[in-house]
Design an enzyme around this catalytic site. Structure first.
Site: not given
Ligand code: ATP
Ligand code: MG
Length: 444
Positions: A70, A72, A150
């Site tokens: 996907d 983002d 992260d």
């Protein structure tokens, strides 16, 4: 060149550092690889005077020459401002407020840059007692946004203004080295969000990367924090872990890092017992099958793997219930119910999946019984195909006596309807044996 030394990666998180800018000519990301809808969103934001970047897995995967799952987007427009630009936009999330822009089945997620709360004027952040972030809607700049991501490889930003890639944390170097490096102090970052431990394993399995020593050691110490994560979020993460195309490798790593116990605690406990030897071949076959199906572009239903992972617990429980005189079918139903109720305390399983798993289990009792017209009825059932696949996997994984049943059903399905009837008739002649007049079969 060791870039990580140029970056304030571990010691000076949040301190001003200059990014490495990789110009268009020096990387391989081309706009033709980016979804047209994501490009539309990037351009619209840019044309309206906002900063707009592709970020996260999209950039990481394109830099690696892989196809992103996907796309983002990160921007300095607030969620409300994003909504003002797109009529197909919905704001979601409490913990993180995000804009979802929908184009048919594709959703482009747009996140506003976030700042650490001590650097922001307006603070809307909350932590739990153990350091978990419960709410985090403090908007900031790209320089600030970088540090709350992260892993370094997930903190690369593709700038739609000049098609360059912005790297504050040494992510490009880690991509080249095949390293997963948590940004900041691993202990603190896992405490903020224990799901990052599962993400570390997921990316390590999917990309074939190593987890850096500090990020790795902390997993061994802090795995238990996953017990505090909501079972619904653990379920979402489980889907990503097992439906990402490398379920078999992911399972190995989850077991290696002692994290599987937080997803399926009872299963994990049994895997370490004698029963493990029987369970592992079935689980490993099912995981490999799932990976194959995903590679072939076939659909996968989470209920199937859930049914596999809990199967031996259900059988064990069913036997215990039967030893109290309960017949096989109600015993299977009770066992299924009990195992599911215990399971959803760690990882909640939506009803639409748990019901299917229970149907697959019950069908395991029905499929071996091919008397009379039963096979025609079973074949017409919605769960037949999943239950048949399940039974065949059991046959291939140690329950040899089921291989004949599996082969019979394979032949039966291949016949045209007329031949199916004759297959039943010939089977009847072969197998006819005297029946007691009033006897009832267990599934009658
Ligand atoms: P993929 O979409 O391929 O599974 P991804 O890295 O894009 O991987 P997403 O869940 O789509 O993962 O998240 C997008 C980005 O948001 C990540 O790359 C990362 O920068 C950031 N992110 C997501 N989850 C977390 C988290 N728990 N903690 C910190 N940053 C996160
Ligand atoms: Mg993503």
């Amino acid at each position: 060149m060791v870039f990580s030394q140029d970056y304030a990666l571990l010691e000076n998180v949040g301190q001003p550092v200059s990014p490495r800018i990789i110009p268009r000519a020096e990387h391989h990301i081309s706009r033709s690889q980016i979804s047209p809808n994501a490009l539309k969103v990037l351009y619209r934001l840019h044309e309206n005077g906002y900063d707009a970047y592709l970020v996260g897995g999209g950039v990481r995967d394109l830099m690696l020459g892989r196809e992103p799952k996907d796309f983002d987007i990160a921007t300095n427009a607030t969620p409300e401002e994003v909504r003002g630009l797109f009529k197909n936009c919905r704001l979601i999330g409490r913990r993180f407020r995000l804009a979802h822009i929908r184009y048919g089945r594709e959703i482009i997620e747009v996140a506003t840059f976030r700042a650490p709360h001590d650097e922001a004027e307006h603070v809307d952040q909350a932590h739990s007692e153990d350091g978990r972030i419960l709410r985090d809607n403090v908007y900031g700049t790209l320089e600030q946004d970088v540090w709350r991501r992260d892993f370094t490889i997930n903190a690369l930003y593709y700038n739609i203004a000049d098609f360059s890639v912005v790297d504050y944390t040494g992510g490009v170097e880690d991509l080249n080295q095949g390293m997963l490096h948590l940004i900041g102090d691993p202990i603190e970052r896992y405490k903020e969000d224990p799901v990052r431990m599962l993400r570390a394993v997921r990316f390590a399995a999917k990309l074939g990367f190593n987890i850096d020593k500090d990020s790795e050691n902390a997993i061994h110490d802090l795995g238990g924090l996953l017990k505090n994560v909501s079972p619904a979020r653990v379920f979402d993460e489980m889907l990503k872990l097992f439906h990402g195309g490398c379920a078999a490798q992911t399972f190995e790593l989850l077991r290696h890092y002692d994290l599987f116990q937080y997803l399926f605690p009872e299963t994990d406990a049994h895997l370490d017992s004698e029963l493990g030897e029987i369970m592992l071949p079935l689980i490993s076959r099912a995981l490999n099958n799932t990976d194959q199906r995903i590679q072939d572009g076939k659909p996968v239903n989470p209920a199937f793997l859930i049914a596999i992972l809990l199967w031996h617990l259900v059988v064990e429980k069913q036997e215990a219930i039967m030893s109290n005189g309960v017949p096989p079918f109600p015993a299977m139903q009770q066992a299924g119910q009990q195992v599911m109720s215990a399971q959803i305390r760690s990882l909640s399983i939506p009803k639409r999946f748990s019901l299917v798993a229970k149907e697959i289990w019950i069908m395991q009792l029905r499929l071996p019984n091919r008397r009379g017209k039963r096979p025609l009825v079973l074949l017409a059932q919605q769960r037949f195909r999943a239950a048949y696949d399940f039974l065949c996997l059991r046959g291939q994984s140690g329950e040899d006596e089921l291989q004949e049943v599996c082969e019979w059903w394979t032949r039966f399905q291949e016949q045209n309807p007329e031949d199916r009837n004759s297959m039943l008739r010939s089977d009847k002649r072969r197998k006819r044996r005297p029946r007691k007049r009033k006897s009832r079969s267990p599934d009658a």
